[in-house]
Design a protein around this motif. Structure first.
Motif, PDB file in Angstrom:
ATOM      1  N   GLY A  92      55.612  67.573  62.667  1.00 30.50           N
ATOM      2  CA  GLY A  92      56.911  67.208  63.186  1.00 30.50           C
ATOM      3  C   GLY A  92      57.451  65.963  62.526  1.00 30.50           C
ATOM      4  O   GLY A  92      56.875  65.441  61.575  1.00 30.50           O
ATOM      5  N   PHE A 122      62.813  74.189  63.011  1.00 28.23           N
ATOM      6  CA  PHE A 122      62.477  73.529  64.259  1.00 28.23           C
ATOM      7  C   PHE A 122      63.330  74.137  65.374  1.00 28.23           C
ATOM      8  O   PHE A 122      64.399  74.699  65.120  1.00 28.23           O
ATOM      9  CB  PHE A 122      62.723  72.018  64.149  1.00 28.23           C
ATOM     10  CG  PHE A 122      61.689  71.318  63.312  1.00 28.23           C
ATOM     11  CD1 PHE A 122      60.630  70.668  63.918  1.00 28.23           C
ATOM     12  CD2 PHE A 122      61.767  71.326  61.933  1.00 28.23           C
ATOM     13  CE1 PHE A 122      59.663  70.025  63.153  1.00 28.23           C
ATOM     14  CE2 PHE A 122      60.815  70.685  61.155  1.00 28.23           C
ATOM     15  CZ  PHE A 122      59.754  70.039  61.774  1.00 28.23           C
ATOM     16  N   ASP A 123      62.857  74.035  66.594  1.00 31.59           N
ATOM     17  CA  ASP A 123      63.562  74.637  67.726  1.00 31.59           C
ATOM     18  C   ASP A 123      64.868  73.926  68.053  1.00 31.59           C
ATOM     19  O   ASP A 123      65.795  74.539  68.560  1.00 31.59           O
ATOM     20  CB  ASP A 123      62.663  74.649  68.961  1.00 31.59           C
ATOM     21  CG  ASP A 123      61.478  75.596  68.790  1.00 31.59           C
ATOM     22  OD1 ASP A 123      61.605  76.587  68.050  1.00 31.59           O
ATOM     23  OD2 ASP A 123      60.428  75.332  69.397  1.00 31.59           O
ATOM     24  N   LYS A 124      64.940  72.624  67.781  1.00 29.08           N
ATOM     25  CA  LYS A 124      66.142  71.851  68.108  1.00 29.08           C
ATOM     26  C   LYS A 124      66.868  71.444  66.827  1.00 29.08           C
ATOM     27  O   LYS A 124      66.247  71.214  65.800  1.00 29.08           O
ATOM     28  CB  LYS A 124      65.761  70.573  68.875  1.00 29.08           C
ATOM     29  CG  LYS A 124      65.073  70.811  70.188  1.00 29.08           C
ATOM     30  CD  LYS A 124      64.812  69.520  70.940  1.00 29.08           C
ATOM     31  CE  LYS A 124      63.713  68.719  70.313  1.00 29.08           C
ATOM     32  NZ  LYS A 124      63.321  67.529  71.086  1.00 29.08           N
ATOM     33  N   HIS A 125      68.188  71.349  66.927  1.00 27.74           N
ATOM     34  CA  HIS A 125      69.006  70.775  65.850  1.00 27.74           C
ATOM     35  C   HIS A 125      69.139  69.282  66.112  1.00 27.74           C
ATOM     36  O   HIS A 125      69.094  68.832  67.254  1.00 27.74           O
ATOM     37  CB  HIS A 125      70.402  71.379  65.826  1.00 27.74           C
ATOM     38  CG  HIS A 125      70.460  72.831  65.482  1.00 27.74           C
ATOM     39  ND1 HIS A 125      69.434  73.533  64.914  1.00 27.74           N
ATOM     40  CD2 HIS A 125      71.453  73.733  65.636  1.00 27.74           C
ATOM     41  CE1 HIS A 125      69.783  74.775  64.720  1.00 27.74           C
ATOM     42  NE2 HIS A 125      71.004  74.935  65.161  1.00 27.74           N
ATOM     43  N   TYR A 135      65.910  61.545  67.356  1.00 24.87           N
ATOM     44  CA  TYR A 135      65.494  62.940  67.351  1.00 24.87           C
ATOM     45  C   TYR A 135      63.988  62.988  67.120  1.00 24.87           C
ATOM     46  O   TYR A 135      63.476  62.310  66.227  1.00 24.87           O
ATOM     47  CB  TYR A 135      66.218  63.677  66.222  1.00 24.87           C
ATOM     48  CG  TYR A 135      65.757  65.090  66.001  1.00 24.87           C
ATOM     49  CD1 TYR A 135      66.392  66.151  66.637  1.00 24.87           C
ATOM     50  CD2 TYR A 135      64.704  65.378  65.146  1.00 24.87           C
ATOM     51  CE1 TYR A 135      65.979  67.451  66.424  1.00 24.87           C
ATOM     52  CE2 TYR A 135      64.285  66.674  64.934  1.00 24.87           C
ATOM     53  CZ  TYR A 135      64.917  67.708  65.570  1.00 24.87           C
ATOM     54  OH  TYR A 135      64.511  68.994  65.372  1.00 24.87           O
ATOM     55  N   ASP A 137      60.961  66.166  67.091  1.00 25.83           N
ATOM     56  CA  ASP A 137      60.607  67.562  67.314  1.00 25.83           C
ATOM     57  C   ASP A 137      59.353  67.859  66.517  1.00 25.83           C
ATOM     58  O   ASP A 137      59.042  67.188  65.526  1.00 25.83           O
ATOM     59  CB  ASP A 137      61.745  68.497  66.886  1.00 25.83           C
ATOM     60  CG  ASP A 137      61.674  69.872  67.549  1.00 25.83           C
ATOM     61  OD1 ASP A 137      60.725  70.125  68.339  1.00 25.83           O
ATOM     62  OD2 ASP A 137      62.564  70.689  67.284  1.00 25.83           O
ATOM     63  N   ALA A 138      58.636  68.868  66.969  1.00 27.30           N
ATOM     64  CA  ALA A 138      57.414  69.315  66.296  1.00 27.30           C
ATOM     65  C   ALA A 138      57.273  70.812  66.499  1.00 27.30           C
ATOM     66  O   ALA A 138      57.786  71.362  67.475  1.00 27.30           O
ATOM     67  CB  ALA A 138      56.196  68.589  66.871  1.00 27.30           C
ATOM     68  N   VAL A 139      56.593  71.451  65.564  1.00 28.99           N
ATOM     69  CA  VAL A 139      56.300  72.882  65.700  1.00 28.99           C
ATOM     70  C   VAL A 139      54.797  73.078  65.709  1.00 28.99           C
ATOM     71  O   VAL A 139      54.057  72.388  64.996  1.00 28.99           O
ATOM     72  CB  VAL A 139      56.957  73.734  64.595  1.00 28.99           C
ATOM     73  CG1 VAL A 139      58.463  73.719  64.715  1.00 28.99           C
ATOM     74  CG2 VAL A 139      56.540  73.293  63.215  1.00 28.99           C
TER      75      VAL A 139
END
Length: 177
Positions: A92, A122-125, A135, A137-139
């Motif tokens: 992420g 990634f799930d979020k923009h 911001y 986010d991680a996958v």
């Protein structure tokens, strides 16, 4: 400088990003522009991308882009050192930035394959606006088919708007845990 959330495998990219925050440089935008070692901007040639980029002390990069034609992509590419995720669970990044108008950035991890590459979005923009926006986010590596555990190369790509825009990335750090 390596932060406590980064693995040793991402030290090189985080150090390159930190170096951008510590120096001043600027240049013209075009279809392919090297911003720093392992960091470049690539755009659909049909856009006729123009404008300027600038790195100032304290910020990674400000991009002021003009797109006189229609095209499909502009990507800020950051080469990653992780080719083998081994026992890692997630990849992420965390960032901070702003833009004078609401601006959406779509991040992904691109992994090289024998046939070319595969993108894992990634799930979020990222949503940038006049106030400083954060911001994170991680996958999950094992849960995403489009994120192979081993790859000959990888990049974090921030897909930018394909219409005129201005934005500043103040900070960006990659982590693999």
């Amino acid at each position: 400088m390596l932060n406590k959330f980064s693995s040793n495998s991402e030290k090189r990219v985080n150090d390159a990003l930190a170096m951008l925050r510590e120096r001043t440089q600027e240049g013209d935008l075009s279809d392919h522009v090297k911003i720093a070692k392992d960091i470049y901007l690539n755009a659909d040639p049909n856009l006729g991308l123009g404008g300027r980029f600038q790195s100032t002390i304290g910020d990674i990069v400000t991009i002021d882009a003009q797109t006189p034609s229609n095209g499909y992509w502009i990507g800020l590419h950051i080469k990653l050192s992780s080719r083998d995720f081994g026992d890692a669970g997630v990849i992420g990044f965390a960032s901070r930035g702003h833009a004078p108008e609401y601006t959406i950035v779509n991040p992904c991890i691109r992994s090289g394959t024998t046939d070319g590459f595969v993108d894992c979005f990634f799930d979020k923009h990222m949503l940038l606006h006049a106030d400083s926006a954060r911001y994170v986010d991680a996958v999950s590596i094992e849960d995403r088919d489009e994120l192979p555990a081993k790859a000959p190369w990888r990049e974090l790509i921030l897909f930018l708007p394909t219409k005129d825009f201005q934005l500043t990335l103040t900070d960006l750090r990659v982590f693999v845990v």
